[in-house]
Write a protein that holds these residues in place. Structure first.
Motif, PDB file in Angstrom:
ATOM      1  N   ASP A   1       1.024  -1.114   0.359  1.00 14.54           N
ATOM      2  CA  ASP A   1       0.342  -0.396  -0.030  1.00 14.54           C
ATOM      3  C   ASP A   1       0.754   1.170   0.273  1.00 14.54           C
ATOM      4  O   ASP A   1       1.620   1.285   0.944  1.00 14.54           O
ATOM      5  N   ARG A   2       0.749   2.153  -1.110  1.00 17.23           N
ATOM      6  CA  ARG A   2       0.694   3.876  -1.087  1.00 17.23           C
ATOM      7  C   ARG A   2       1.228   4.513  -0.441  1.00 17.23           C
ATOM      8  O   ARG A   2       1.360   5.365  -0.494  1.00 17.23           O
ATOM      9  N   GLY A   3      -0.307   4.461   0.151  1.00 20.63           N
ATOM     10  CA  GLY A   3      -0.861   5.488   1.023  1.00 20.63           C
ATOM     11  C   GLY A   3      -1.783   6.033   0.279  1.00 20.63           C
ATOM     12  O   GLY A   3      -1.588   6.811  -1.444  1.00 20.63           O
ATOM     13  N   THR A   4      -2.345   7.325   0.809  1.00 18.40           N
ATOM     14  CA  THR A   4      -3.781   8.438   0.489  1.00 18.40           C
ATOM     15  C   THR A   4      -2.597   8.798  -0.010  1.00 18.40           C
ATOM     16  O   THR A   4      -2.765   9.759  -1.242  1.00 18.40           O
ATOM     17  N   ILE A   5      -1.568   9.811   1.323  1.00 21.85           N
ATOM     18  CA  ILE A   5      -0.381  11.040   0.421  1.00 21.85           C
ATOM     19  C   ILE A   5      -0.463  10.807  -1.043  1.00 21.85           C
ATOM     20  O   ILE A   5      -0.946  11.538  -1.975  1.00 21.85           O
ATOM     21  N   VAL A   6       0.606   9.550  -1.386  1.00 19.04           N
ATOM     22  CA  VAL A   6       1.044   9.715  -2.564  1.00 19.04           C
ATOM     23  C   VAL A   6      -0.279   9.161  -3.765  1.00 19.04           C
ATOM     24  O   VAL A   6       0.335  10.266  -4.877  1.00 19.04           O
TER      25      VAL A   6
END
Ligand code: HEM
Length: 374
Positions: free
Chosen positions: A48-53
């Protein structure tokens, strides 16, 4: 206020292989040591690269494989994998050679003046992306179309079918890498001579010298391969591999004591820090492709070199870009000698975003080597 390579090196120098930062309320951990890289990318298999990215990329790259959420990623990756199957890659060679010729023709126009190689390589990479991955007929691209016009038209078209994301991942990375490789060769004439000599050995010196490279020719270019690897060691063009810790993790920074990184933290694996750790790459600042020529038996760590990432979410275009880079460089270097116009410090002076971005364009002077097609 771009985040620069210098800034991150300073933090690493001051605090070591694990650096804790807060971005607002969010815990962010910078990771450098290959033991931790292995733990994050291989053992824990974080994807999971995350919502920010995801959100940062969305305005200019849409939503696609790079920033799709972890839940839908597996299916999309499975669907896209066949496009990059190794059996298809040989069929792309001719298109890559056309790309190499296009760049050479543009460089010849500069007549030895200081030139930024990034724009023509980016145009060639966009052409190649269309003709190989999208399967778009070359004739659809009008001959006289300027590079900027072509980029804008391709952007419009691709954003409507959601492969914009792949285009961003696959073209900027390659063009930035070619820029770094040629500038490093200009700064290190001994390696440029070694590459020229190898090209003569493989392609001969007669009329055939400028022929399109075959897969067998490319396999024999070991010096060039090492130059590409060493360029990507010093300047891995994807500078940050973001992962969300979906579980509590124990990371060590390479020391005997481990620290707990809580679930929810954002981890930034930073290959350019890992690649410059002296215990894995002695005299790490030195451009020395011979590191990859010699058999490095047992000295290195399996996770100390990761320009294309590692694990399930590594670069889907890894083989594709290795081939494209080699063809471009083999074509260009058989036609030109490069002289430096930028300094090594200019190469290091770059901002971190989706790819490494030199703050001042890096330039070289391209001197034609003579011969029929230069
Ligand atoms: C010098 C060239 C390239 C470099 C250094 C590079 C590097 C990388 C790295 C390090 C990652 C993994 C990021 C992570 O783990 O978070 C990645 C992912 C990716 N790359 Fe590349 N890349 C290159 C060329 C390409 C090309 C030519 C394509 C396609 C045409 C491509 C498409 C992608 C895609 C779609 C992903 C996301 C994969 C996923 O999330 O499953 N890349 N790349």
């Amino acid at each position: 206020m771009p985040v620069t390579l210098h800034k991150v090196f300073d933090l690493h120098h001051q605090y070591g292989n694990l650096v804790r930062l807060y971005v607002g309320p969010m815990l962010l951990v910078m990771v450098a040591h290959p033991d931790d890289v292995r733990h994050i990318l291989l053992t824990s298999k974080l994807v999971d690269r995350g919502t920010i990215v995801t959100n940062l990329l969305r305005p200019f790259a849409g939503v696609g494989l790079i920033n799709i959420d972890a839940r839908r990623w597996k299916l999309h990756r499975k669907l896209i994998n066949p496009t990059f199957h190794s059996e298809l890659l040989e069929g792309y060679l001719e298109a890559f050679h056309d790309g190499g010729l296009f760049v050479s023709e543009r460089l010849a126009r500069a007549r030895g003046a200081a030139t930024d190689v990034h724009p023509p390589v980016l145009s060639a990479a966009i052409h190649n992306f269309c003709s190989t991955i999208i399967g778009m007929n070359h004739d659809l691209i009008p001959d006289g179309m300027a590079g900027e016009e072509l980029s804008a038209a391709v952007n419009d078209g691709l954003s409507t079918v959601q492969v914009m994301n792949l285009l961003v991942a696959g073209t900027e990375t390659v063009s930035v890498t070619v820029g770094y490789a040629l500038t490093l060769l200009a700064l290190h004439p001994e390696w440029q001579d070694a590459a020229h000599q190898e090209l003569k050995d493989v392609f001969g010196e007669g009329d055939d010298y400028l022929r399109a490279p075959s897969l067998a020719d490319l396999g024999r270019l070991r010096v060039l391969e090492s130059i590409i690897k060493e360029t990507l060691r010093l300047f891995p063009t994807v500078p940050i591999l973001p992962r969300v810790a979906t579980e509590d993790l124990w990371l060590s920074g390479g020391s005997p004591a481990s620290v707990l990184v809580p679930k929810g933290a954002l981890l930034f694996v930073m290959p350019f820090l890992t690649h410059r750790l002296p215990q894995f790459f002695p005299d790490p600042q030195r451009f020395d492709p011979s590191r990859f020529l010699e058999d490095r038996v047992g000295k290195e760590h399996t996770c100390s070199y990761l320009p294309f990432g590692l694990g399930a979410r590594n670069c889907v275009g890894y083989q594709y870009s290795r081939l494209e880079l080699k063809v471009y460089l083999a074509d260009i270097l058989r036609r030109f000698r490069f002289l430096p116009c930028s300094r090594r410090e200019d190469l290091e002076n770059c901002a971190l975003s989706l790819s490494l971005n030199p703050i001042k364009p890096i330039r070289v002077s391209c001197m034609p080597l003579g011969g029929p097609s230069t």
